[in-house]
Scaffold this motif. Structure first.
Motif, PDB file in Angstrom:
ATOM      1  N   ASN A   1       0.834  -1.208   0.000  1.00  0.00           N
ATOM      2  CA  ASN A   1       0.000   0.000   0.000  1.00  0.00           C
ATOM      3  C   ASN A   1       0.869   1.258   0.000  1.00  0.00           C
ATOM      4  O   ASN A   1       0.579   2.225   0.697  1.00  0.00           O
ATOM      5  CB  ASN A   1      -0.961  -0.014   1.194  1.00  0.00           C
ATOM      6  N   PHE A   2       1.931   1.222  -0.770  1.00  0.00           N
ATOM      7  CA  PHE A   2       2.885   2.326  -0.871  1.00  0.00           C
ATOM      8  C   PHE A   2       3.072   2.615  -2.353  1.00  0.00           C
ATOM      9  O   PHE A   2       3.930   2.037  -3.011  1.00  0.00           O
ATOM     10  CB  PHE A   2       4.205   1.932  -0.194  1.00  0.00           C
ATOM     11  N   ASP A   3       2.232   3.501  -2.895  1.00  0.00           N
ATOM     12  CA  ASP A   3       2.266   3.792  -4.324  1.00  0.00           C
ATOM     13  C   ASP A   3       3.150   5.006  -4.592  1.00  0.00           C
ATOM     14  O   ASP A   3       2.724   6.154  -4.435  1.00  0.00           O
ATOM     15  CB  ASP A   3       0.857   4.023  -4.851  1.00  0.00           C
ATOM     16  N   ILE A   4       4.360   4.741  -4.998  1.00  0.00           N
ATOM     17  CA  ILE A   4       5.343   5.794  -5.244  1.00  0.00           C
ATOM     18  C   ILE A   4       4.895   6.699  -6.388  1.00  0.00           C
ATOM     19  O   ILE A   4       5.155   7.901  -6.372  1.00  0.00           O
ATOM     20  CB  ILE A   4       6.730   5.183  -5.517  1.00  0.00           C
ATOM     21  N   LYS A   5       4.194   6.133  -7.357  1.00  0.00           N
ATOM     22  CA  LYS A   5       3.706   6.943  -8.478  1.00  0.00           C
ATOM     23  C   LYS A   5       2.809   8.077  -7.985  1.00  0.00           C
ATOM     24  O   LYS A   5       2.903   9.202  -8.465  1.00  0.00           O
ATOM     25  CB  LYS A   5       2.927   6.069  -9.470  1.00  0.00           C
ATOM     26  N   GLU A   6       1.951   7.782  -7.040  1.00  0.00           N
ATOM     27  CA  GLU A   6       1.039   8.797  -6.515  1.00  0.00           C
ATOM     28  C   GLU A   6       1.719   9.722  -5.506  1.00  0.00           C
ATOM     29  O   GLU A   6       1.417  10.906  -5.446  1.00  0.00           O
ATOM     30  CB  GLU A   6      -0.177   8.135  -5.859  1.00  0.00           C
ATOM     31  N   ILE A   7       2.615   9.163  -4.690  1.00  0.00           N
ATOM     32  CA  ILE A   7       3.238   9.943  -3.621  1.00  0.00           C
ATOM     33  C   ILE A   7       4.286  10.911  -4.175  1.00  0.00           C
ATOM     34  O   ILE A   7       4.274  12.105  -3.867  1.00  0.00           O
ATOM     35  CB  ILE A   7       3.868   9.011  -2.563  1.00  0.00           C
TER      36      ILE A   7
END
Length: 185
Positions: free
Chosen positions: A139-145
């Motif tokens: 649950n760690f979406d680098i694309k969004e963050i």
């Protein structure tokens, strides 16, 4: 060298490599989850003392110990294959460019090849493997963050370049310090 002695050296270097995985630190303050450790050093000594198969055995035993004794869940399961890939590139570079002709010039060439090769591999693996898996399972979406381009260019790229330089320097210092021992073996 007898099989018993070779197996003993592999076991000792594997244990040392595993212990060195605990000595880790971030190189980039904004990406403190990207950490460098010195577990590569015993693996490369295994290459110099024994052979390429033995150094890969040390790498895989160290990895198995990490999975069994210090597994931190998703980050370990996703990160270890990438770590294996980066270290494999270092092993292959040292084996093919430096092991048989141990000059400073060849070591510099080896360090550049290993650093650039592992950096390229980490960029590709982060893009196709780590980023999607972290988004799906941690649950760690680098694309969004952060944005994928920002992450790859401003975190992964500089971290892996710095890591390659740091590991190359540390290994060479250890190698020079261990010269008297290596000559006896």
């Amino acid at each position: 060298m007898t099989n018993t002695r070779k197996t003993t050296i592999i076991a000792i270097l594997s244990a040392l490599s595993f212990l060195l995985m605990y000595l880790k630190f971030p190189l980039i303050p904004t990406a403190n989850f990207l950490e460098v450790d010195f577990s590569l050093v015993p693996i490369l000594f295994g290459l110099l003392l024994l052979d390429i198969q033995s150094s890969f055995a040390i790498l895989f035993i160290r990895t198995l110990l990490k999975l069994l004794l210090n597994n931190q869940g998703v980050s370990t399961v996703i990160g270890l294959p990438m770590n294996i890939a980066a270290m494999s590139i270092f092993i292959l570079a040292v084996a093919y460019f430096w092991k048989n002709d141990q000059t400073v010039k060849n070591y510099l060439k080896t360090a550049v090849v290993a650093t650039l090769g592992s950096t390229l591999a980490m960029l590709v693996l982060n893009y196709v493997y780590a980023v999607p898996l972290y988004a799906a399972f941690a649950n760690f979406d680098i694309k969004e963050i952060l944005g994928l381009t920002n992450y790859l260019l401003f975190m992964v790229l500089p971290f892996n370049l710095l890591q390659g330089v740091v590991l190359s320097i540390i290994f060479y210092i250890c190698y020079k310090a261990a010269q008297p021992i290596l000559k006896k073996v």
